[in-house]
Design an enzyme around this catalytic site. Structure first.
Site, PDB file in Angstrom:
ATOM      1  N   GLU A  88      -3.371   7.531  -4.216  1.00 16.84           N
ATOM      2  CA  GLU A  88      -3.698   6.594  -5.284  1.00 16.84           C
ATOM      3  C   GLU A  88      -5.142   6.860  -5.732  1.00 16.84           C
ATOM      4  O   GLU A  88      -6.017   6.882  -4.876  1.00 16.84           O
ATOM      5  CB  GLU A  88      -3.564   5.159  -4.775  1.00 16.84           C
ATOM      6  CG  GLU A  88      -3.681   4.137  -5.891  1.00 16.84           C
ATOM      7  CD  GLU A  88      -3.353   2.716  -5.425  1.00 16.84           C
ATOM      8  OE1 GLU A  88      -2.321   2.511  -4.763  1.00 16.84           O
ATOM      9  OE2 GLU A  88      -4.166   1.849  -5.712  1.00 16.84           O
ATOM     10  N   ARG A  93       0.862  -1.185   0.000  1.00 12.33           N
ATOM     11  CA  ARG A  93       0.000   0.000   0.000  1.00 12.33           C
ATOM     12  C   ARG A  93       0.894   1.230   0.000  1.00 12.33           C
ATOM     13  O   ARG A  93       1.947   1.246   0.642  1.00 12.33           O
ATOM     14  CB  ARG A  93      -0.919   0.022   1.233  1.00 12.33           C
ATOM     15  CG  ARG A  93      -2.100  -0.941   1.158  1.00 12.33           C
ATOM     16  CD  ARG A  93      -3.118  -0.537   0.101  1.00 12.33           C
ATOM     17  NE  ARG A  93      -4.283  -1.416   0.047  1.00 12.33           N
ATOM     18  CZ  ARG A  93      -4.402  -2.489  -0.736  1.00 12.33           C
ATOM     19  NH1 ARG A  93      -3.392  -2.830  -1.534  1.00 12.33           N
ATOM     20  NH2 ARG A  93      -5.497  -3.212  -0.734  1.00 12.33           N
ATOM     21  N   HIS A 118      -1.884  -0.348  -9.616  1.00 11.48           N
ATOM     22  CA  HIS A 118      -2.467  -1.339  -8.691  1.00 11.48           C
ATOM     23  C   HIS A 118      -2.968  -2.579  -9.456  1.00 11.48           C
ATOM     24  O   HIS A 118      -4.146  -2.939  -9.375  1.00 11.48           O
ATOM     25  CB  HIS A 118      -3.619  -0.695  -7.894  1.00 11.48           C
ATOM     26  CG  HIS A 118      -3.848  -1.345  -6.563  1.00 11.48           C
ATOM     27  ND1 HIS A 118      -4.081  -0.634  -5.417  1.00 11.48           N
ATOM     28  CD2 HIS A 118      -3.884  -2.654  -6.191  1.00 11.48           C
ATOM     29  CE1 HIS A 118      -4.263  -1.457  -4.393  1.00 11.48           C
ATOM     30  NE2 HIS A 118      -4.136  -2.704  -4.849  1.00 11.48           N
TER      31      HIS A 118
HETATM   32  N1  LIG Z   1      -1.000  -4.573  -5.282  1.00 10.61           N
HETATM   33  C1  LIG Z   1      -2.045  -5.373  -5.157  1.00 10.61           C
HETATM   34  O1  LIG Z   1      -2.796  -5.590  -6.099  1.00 10.61           O
HETATM   35  C2  LIG Z   1      -2.277  -6.076  -3.833  1.00 10.61           C
HETATM   36  C3  LIG Z   1      -3.062  -7.241  -3.804  1.00 10.61           C
HETATM   37  C4  LIG Z   1      -3.225  -7.896  -2.588  1.00 10.61           C
HETATM   38  C5  LIG Z   1      -2.653  -7.384  -1.414  1.00 10.61           C
HETATM   39  N2  LIG Z   1      -1.945  -6.232  -1.490  1.00 10.61           N
HETATM   40  C6  LIG Z   1      -1.286  -5.695  -0.286  1.00 10.61           C
HETATM   41  O2  LIG Z   1      -0.160  -6.529  -0.007  1.00 10.61           O
HETATM   42  C7  LIG Z   1       0.132  -6.465   1.403  1.00 10.61           C
HETATM   43  C8  LIG Z   1       0.207  -7.885   1.963  1.00 10.61           C
HETATM   44  O3  LIG Z   1      -1.080  -8.496   1.855  1.00 10.61           O
HETATM   45  P1  LIG Z   1      -1.350  -9.913   2.599  1.00 10.61           P
HETATM   46  O4  LIG Z   1      -2.740 -10.342   2.289  1.00 10.61           O
HETATM   47  O5  LIG Z   1      -0.220 -10.819   2.279  1.00 10.61           O
HETATM   48  O6  LIG Z   1      -1.227  -9.428   4.130  1.00 10.61           O
HETATM   49  P2  LIG Z   1      -1.533 -10.246   5.451  1.00 10.61           P
HETATM   50  O7  LIG Z   1      -2.877  -9.878   5.983  1.00 10.61           O
HETATM   51  O8  LIG Z   1      -1.233 -11.688   5.275  1.00 10.61           O
HETATM   52  O9  LIG Z   1      -0.428  -9.589   6.420  1.00 10.61           O
HETATM   53  C9  LIG Z   1      -0.475  -9.791   7.792  1.00 10.61           C
HETATM   54  C10 LIG Z   1       0.938  -9.929   8.319  1.00 10.61           C
HETATM   55  O10 LIG Z   1       1.716  -8.746   8.060  1.00 10.61           O
HETATM   56  C11 LIG Z   1       2.782  -8.715   9.020  1.00 10.61           C
HETATM   57  N3  LIG Z   1       2.868  -7.376   9.649  1.00 10.61           N
HETATM   58  C12 LIG Z   1       1.921  -6.744  10.388  1.00 10.61           C
HETATM   59  N4  LIG Z   1       2.399  -5.574  10.859  1.00 10.61           N
HETATM   60  C13 LIG Z   1       3.680  -5.458  10.402  1.00 10.61           C
HETATM   61  C14 LIG Z   1       4.694  -4.469  10.550  1.00 10.61           C
HETATM   62  N5  LIG Z   1       4.507  -3.388  11.324  1.00 10.61           N
HETATM   63  N6  LIG Z   1       5.872  -4.672   9.937  1.00 10.61           N
HETATM   64  C15 LIG Z   1       6.089  -5.776   9.180  1.00 10.61           C
HETATM   65  N7  LIG Z   1       5.166  -6.758   9.016  1.00 10.61           N
HETATM   66  C16 LIG Z   1       3.975  -6.592   9.620  1.00 10.61           C
HETATM   67  C17 LIG Z   1       2.462  -9.758  10.085  1.00 10.61           C
HETATM   68  O11 LIG Z   1       3.250 -10.924   9.848  1.00 10.61           O
HETATM   69  C18 LIG Z   1       0.996 -10.073   9.833  1.00 10.61           C
HETATM   70  O12 LIG Z   1       0.640 -11.394  10.232  1.00 10.61           O
HETATM   71  C19 LIG Z   1      -0.966  -5.626   2.028  1.00 10.61           C
HETATM   72  O13 LIG Z   1      -0.530  -4.291   2.148  1.00 10.61           O
HETATM   73  C20 LIG Z   1      -2.080  -5.700   1.003  1.00 10.61           C
HETATM   74  O14 LIG Z   1      -2.958  -4.599   1.106  1.00 10.61           O
HETATM   75  C21 LIG Z   1      -1.745  -5.579  -2.659  1.00 10.61           C
END
Ligand SMILES: NC(=O)c1ccc[n+]([C@@H]2O[C@H](COP(=O)([O-])OP(=O)(O)OC[C@H]3O[C@@H](n4cnc5c(N)ncnc54)[C@H](O)[C@@H]3O)[C@@H](O)[C@H]2O)c1
Length: 339
Positions: free
Chosen positions: A278, A250, A297
């Site tokens: 964004e 993000r 995105h």
């Molecule tokens: N670009 C895109 O199209 C797209 C698509 C899907 C997800 N995303 C983004 O990708 C990222 C990861 O998504 P996800 O579903 O794998 O997340 P997720 O919900 O699996 O992530 C949770 C984990 O993030 C870690 N975390 C929490 N706080 C943290 C911190 N302060 N520092 C480091 N790590 C921390 C922890 O291990 C937690 O369990 C998110 O920001 C999500 O919004 C982007």
């Protein structure tokens, strides 16, 4: 004593998502599987208060939600007194699932697992581009300069800093480990111990050390109050000259002004699928930098991949009808640390 009923539940289901994406989320084969499991109200609902939504909501056992689903607050839930499960055919549920949903004991599931895979692959592609300095090479090419085999760093032995052992972060680490490059992988995540990081194949470090030591930093933590500007001007300055920043998480996790300044000097390259703000305005300076790749995105499911989200939600529905645990269950207690 009555025998337990072994037959699966056959729920009444309402679709709640933008009508224009319905055929992408539920193309014919996926829709056929859905129809075999549930009585599906034919028209998707995008306004809980619409007169023609009243009867299907009053009868609904399950909502299959997607992009464009309106907020599920107390007023919406009052219209759906039988509701037992919300299955989201997309990633985060934070946009529409309000606390009342969990408070009423309704099960919540998301297809974030299915949306993670393309983000992992997209990230790997950008790691390879970054390891070649592809953006700088492209700009030099336009000036008539050709690279030599010595003018690019190359991937072998590169140190990759992964911020966040999220589902995407873990997927990226797995793919980096499988690459025949001997990548050194650093991981910054306060929810992971050094032993857990080692088991994943990474060295656990704090974000400052990660920045100091990484050739490429890739951001995969959720957007939370404590991750706002996790890569701020101070940490970006710790990165070695020639390093690259990849952000598919993000935009708010990176200080856009500070990153723009670093890229404008040519010290850092950036590969940004997400930005803050964004969408990025067309006149933003980042758009003019040849060493910054901006994509709107698109790392998650696109086009033909979107059906993976619908397919995942239908799999969840099948598990729910059989009384099995939901693999994509989202619990209220986890909201403070998940995307
Ligand atoms: N670009 C895109 O199209 C797209 C698509 C899907 C997800 N995303 C983004 O990708 C990222 C990861 O998504 P996800 O579903 O794998 O997340 P997720 O919900 O699996 O992530 C949770 C984990 O993030 C870690 N975390 C929490 N706080 C943290 C911190 N302060 N520092 C480091 N790590 C921390 C922890 O291990 C937690 O369990 C998110 O920001 C999500 O919004 C982007």
């Amino acid at each position: 004593m009555a025998e337990p009923d072994p037959s699966p539940r056959r729920p009444r289901l309402v679709l709640a998502m933008r009508p224009d994406i319905l055929d992408l989320v539920l193309p014919a084969p996926v829709r056929a599987r859905l129809d075999a499991l549930a009585d599906v109200h034919p028209a998707p609902v995008t306004d809980w208060a619409a007169p023609d939504a009243a009867a299907p909501l009053a009868a609904a056992d399950v909502l299959l939600t997607g992009w464009g689903c309106p907020p599920l607050d107390a007023a919406a839930l009052d219209r759906a007194p039988r509701l037992a499960a919300v299955l989201h055919a997309a990633g985060t549920v934070k946009g529409h699932v309000r606390p009342e949903v969990w408070q009423r004991g309704i099960a919540v599931s998301s297809a974030a697992d299915a949306n993670a895979a393309p983000v992992v692959e997209f990230t790997l592609a950008t790691v390879w581009l970054a390891a070649r300095g592809a953006l700088g090479a492209s700009a030099a090419y336009a000036r008539g300069e050709l690279p030599t085999y010595r003018s690019r760093r190359g991937a072998d032995g590169a140190t990759i800093g992964v911020i966040g052992a999220s589902r995407i972060g873990r997927g990226v680490i797995d793919r980096l480990r499988a690459a025949p490059t001997g990548f050194r992988i650093l991981l910054a995540d306060p929810y992971v111990t050094a032993a857990e990081a080692a088991a994943l194949g990474a060295e656990h470090v704090d974000p400052d050390e990660l920045c100091r030591r990484s050739d490429i930093v890739t951001v995969h933590a959720p957007d939370l109050p404590e991750t706002h500007h996790l890569l701020d001007a101070r940490r970006l300055a710790l990165l070695p000259d020639g390093a690259a920043v990849i952000n598919t998480a993000r935009g708010r996790l990176v200080d856009t002004a500070a990153l723009t300044a670093e890229c404008a000097t040519g010290r850092l390259d950036a590969y940004l699928d997400v930005t803050d703000p964004e969408p990025l305005p067309p006149d933003h300076a980042l758009h003019r930098l040849r060493n910054v790749l901006l994509t709107p995105h698109i790392a998650g499911c696109q086009g033909t991949e979107v059906q993976r989200l619908g397919g995942y939600a239908v799999d969840e529905l099948e598990r729910w009808t059989l009384g099995e645990p939901l693999l994509g269950a989202v619990r209220a207690d986890d909201l403070a640390r998940i995307a």
